[in-house]
Design an enzyme around this catalytic site. Structure first.
Site, PDB file in Angstrom:
ATOM      1  N   HIS A 180       0.851  -1.213  -0.031  1.00  0.00           N
ATOM      2  CA  HIS A 180      -0.125   0.056   0.015  1.00  0.00           C
ATOM      3  C   HIS A 180       0.927   1.204   0.197  1.00  0.00           C
ATOM      4  O   HIS A 180       1.871   1.287   0.532  1.00  0.00           O
ATOM      5  CB  HIS A 180      -0.820   0.063   1.160  1.00  0.00           C
ATOM      6  N   ASP A 181       0.571   2.373  -0.802  1.00  0.00           N
ATOM      7  CA  ASP A 181       0.936   3.598  -0.646  1.00  0.00           C
ATOM      8  C   ASP A 181       2.409   3.714  -1.316  1.00  0.00           C
ATOM      9  O   ASP A 181       2.894   4.843  -1.102  1.00  0.00           O
ATOM     10  CB  ASP A 181       0.707   4.262   0.816  1.00  0.00           C
ATOM     11  N   GLY A 198       5.124  -0.978   2.776  1.00  0.00           N
ATOM     12  CA  GLY A 198       4.027   0.112   2.558  1.00  0.00           C
ATOM     13  C   GLY A 198       4.784   1.401   2.540  1.00  0.00           C
ATOM     14  O   GLY A 198       5.935   1.596   3.398  1.00  0.00           O
TER      15      GLY A 198
END
Length: 332
Positions: A180-181, A198
């Site tokens: 994520h991200d 992340g």
């Protein structure tokens, strides 16, 4: 009875072997109107009538296309591949057998043109982060001309204010993971089993060898090389090569610089700057910032040297993790 069943099956197959269709139901007595285009849809595929399907594509056996999906022209879905949620594919994207793109979550997955998603890869699903709250919007944006190979996974962002972003022309080999991200630039090569935690930032023209792992919030600078088996827990500055289980700087990524068209003057300038910063020979010890300032005064006219110094300094700013360890040779 058997001949009747065969005839009925044959009729059903002919009736369902259709091109991309739009169904318009007027009332119970009206017939179903079918508007045909040039995308082939296999009779065993499940394509929601609200899905937007482009021209000249192919949707193979046992595929699924959800209600909010949008497929560009020339997209190919090989048998057993699936598109869920608010997902948009650009023109000429290919999903190999078993690939899954999108999930029925708030937010969206947007994939550009000419992307290939390999066998059983999973792209654009919910992240594996405890701070994600069910019901929050989450996002994934992928650019053009990326090759995402078999069994790779790419997750959406962990919150609505962020996005997982991958730019153009990246090769993501088998069993890689992008969490994520993350922010991925252009023209990178991630070898098999590269794992990005992340919020990792990878710039442009980076090459990671196999079984590389990168700690969350780390930055990997442009034109750098990460050797196989490295467990990167701090930033990798631009143009550099790191290696080791807890990787250390091992010099410049000279082969990568040559392959990407750096001039002899630029390479020599970078080598001189690297020696002055990380391999000083003067007996009077200076701190890292003093050495960076000295190099900046003497070699800042070379843009790549100035860029390297900025990359190193940025790694020591607030909320950054510093750079990978380096061995300090001082002639003693």
């Amino acid at each position: 009875m058997q001949s009747l069943l065969k005839a009925r099956r044959s009729f059903c197959s002919l009736n369902h072997l259709r091109r991309s269709s739009t169904f318009i139901l007027e009332d119970e007595k009206s017939e179903t109107a079918i508007e045909r285009s040039s995308t082939f849809i296999h009779p065993t595929a499940v394509v929601h009538p609200n899905a937007v399907i482009g021209e000249d594509g192919y949707i193979g056996p046992f595929c699924t296309v959800g209600a909010f999906a949008k497929l560009g022209n020339g997209c190919q879905l090989h048998p057993g591949s699936h598109i869920f949620g608010c997902t948009e594919l650009g023109d000429r994207c290919v999903l190999m057998t078993g690939a899954i793109v999108g999930e029925d979550l708030p937010g969206r997955t947007v994939i550009g043109c000419n992307n290939k998603i390999g066998h059983h890869a999973v792209v654009g699903i919910r992240c594996q982060d405890m701070k994600y709250k069910p019901g929050d919007e989450c996002f994934l944006d992928i650019g053009d001309n990326n090759d995402i190979r078999e069994h790779s996974s790419i997750h959406r962002s962990s919150k609505s204010s962020d996005v997982t972003a991958i730019s153009d022309n990246n090769l993501i080999m088998g069993s890689c993971h992008i969490a994520h991200d993350c922010k991925i630039g252009n023209n990178n090569i991630f070898a098999n089993n590269t794992l990005l935690a992340g919020h990792v930032v990878v710039e442009d023209y980076v090459h990671t060898a196999g079984a590389t792992a990168v700690h969350q919030f780390c930055h990997v600078g442009s034109f750098s090389f990460v050797a196989a088996g490295s467990m990167v827990s701090q930033d990798v500055p631009k143009y550099m090569m790191v290696a080791g289980e807890r990787p250390e700087l091992r010099g410049l990524n000279l082969e990568g610089l040559r392959r990407n068209g750096f001039t002899v003057e630029e390479i020599n300038g970078l080598r001189s700057a690297y020696r002055k910063v990380f391999m000083p020979t003067d007996t009077k010890f200076k701190g890292l910032e003093e050495r960076l300032e000295e190099v900046n005064e003497k070699l800042a006219h070379i843009p790549s040297v100035h860029s390297m110094i900025q990359s190193i300094r940025a790694s020591f700013q607030q909320n950054r993790r510093g750079i990978c360890k380096f061995r300090l040779w001082n002639g003693i």
